[in-house]
Motif scaffolding. Structure first.
Motif, PDB file in Angstrom:
ATOM      1  N   SER A  64       0.833  -1.198   0.000  1.00 17.87           N
ATOM      2  CA  SER A  64       0.000   0.000   0.000  1.00 17.87           C
ATOM      3  C   SER A  64       0.873   1.255   0.000  1.00 17.87           C
ATOM      4  N   CYS A  65       1.914   1.225   0.823  1.00 19.07           N
ATOM      5  CA  CYS A  65       2.819   2.382   0.876  1.00 19.07           C
ATOM      6  C   CYS A  65       3.562   2.537  -0.446  1.00 19.07           C
ATOM      7  N   SER A  67       2.512   1.661  -3.471  1.00 18.72           N
ATOM      8  CA  SER A  67       1.621   2.153  -4.516  1.00 18.72           C
ATOM      9  C   SER A  67       1.254   3.608  -4.268  1.00 18.72           C
ATOM     10  N   GLU A  68       1.189   4.030  -3.016  1.00 24.47           N
ATOM     11  CA  GLU A  68       0.915   5.450  -2.734  1.00 24.47           C
ATOM     12  C   GLU A  68       2.071   6.315  -3.216  1.00 24.47           C
ATOM     13  N   GLN A  69       3.284   5.854  -3.017  1.00 30.04           N
ATOM     14  CA  GLN A  69       4.446   6.608  -3.477  1.00 30.04           C
ATOM     15  C   GLN A  69       4.495   6.633  -5.002  1.00 30.04           C
ATOM     16  N   ASP A  71       1.977   6.637  -7.118  1.00 26.19           N
ATOM     17  CA  ASP A  71       0.985   7.524  -7.734  1.00 26.19           C
ATOM     18  C   ASP A  71       0.982   8.907  -7.093  1.00 26.19           C
ATOM     19  N   GLY A  73       1.554   9.726  -3.893  1.00 22.59           N
ATOM     20  CA  GLY A  73       1.186   9.801  -2.496  1.00 22.59           C
ATOM     21  C   GLY A  73      -0.290   9.987  -2.270  1.00 22.59           C
ATOM     22  N   SER A  74      -1.086   9.901  -3.286  1.00 20.73           N
ATOM     23  CA  SER A  74      -2.516  10.080  -3.131  1.00 20.73           C
ATOM     24  C   SER A  74      -3.125   8.839  -2.510  1.00 20.73           C
ATOM     25  N   ALA A  75      -3.654   8.994  -1.314  1.00 24.14           N
ATOM     26  CA  ALA A  75      -4.307   7.869  -0.645  1.00 24.14           C
ATOM     27  C   ALA A  75      -5.809   7.936  -0.857  1.00 24.14           C
TER      28      ALA A  75
END
Length: 87
Positions: A64-65, A67-69, A71, A73-75
């Motif tokens: 999860s971390c 994939s957030e980085q 894209d 950082g959009s959670a």
């Protein structure tokens, strides 16, 4: 002579009862040992499952971390139209 026979019969009955209780106690002891072993196995399996779940959660958090980085950082999830728009 009748009293002696009654005493002997009583002694045999007591001996049979003690023997029966002894056998039942032995059976109960064996069953208790089986229950104890089963409880230990269940405890071990529970610990293994807990370890697997913890590893899974770490993997999910790590993915999860990552994939957030990737894209930016959009959670936030992508916005979807409301149900009213579909009418």
């Amino acid at each position: 002579a009748g009293n002696v026979e009654q005493a002997a019969a009583g002694a045999r009955e007591v001996t049979a009862t003690i023997s029966s209780v002894s056998k039942k106690a032995s059976t109960t002891g064996a069953a208790a040992s089986e229950v104890q072993e089963s409880a230990k196995q269940l405890s071990d399996e529970s610990q293994n499952l807990s370890n697997v779940v913890q590893g899974f959660l770490v993997t999910i958090r790590t993915d999860s971390c990552s994939s957030e980085q990737a894209d930016g950082g959009s959670a936030e999830p992508a916005e979807q139209g409301s149900e009213e728009d579909d009418v």
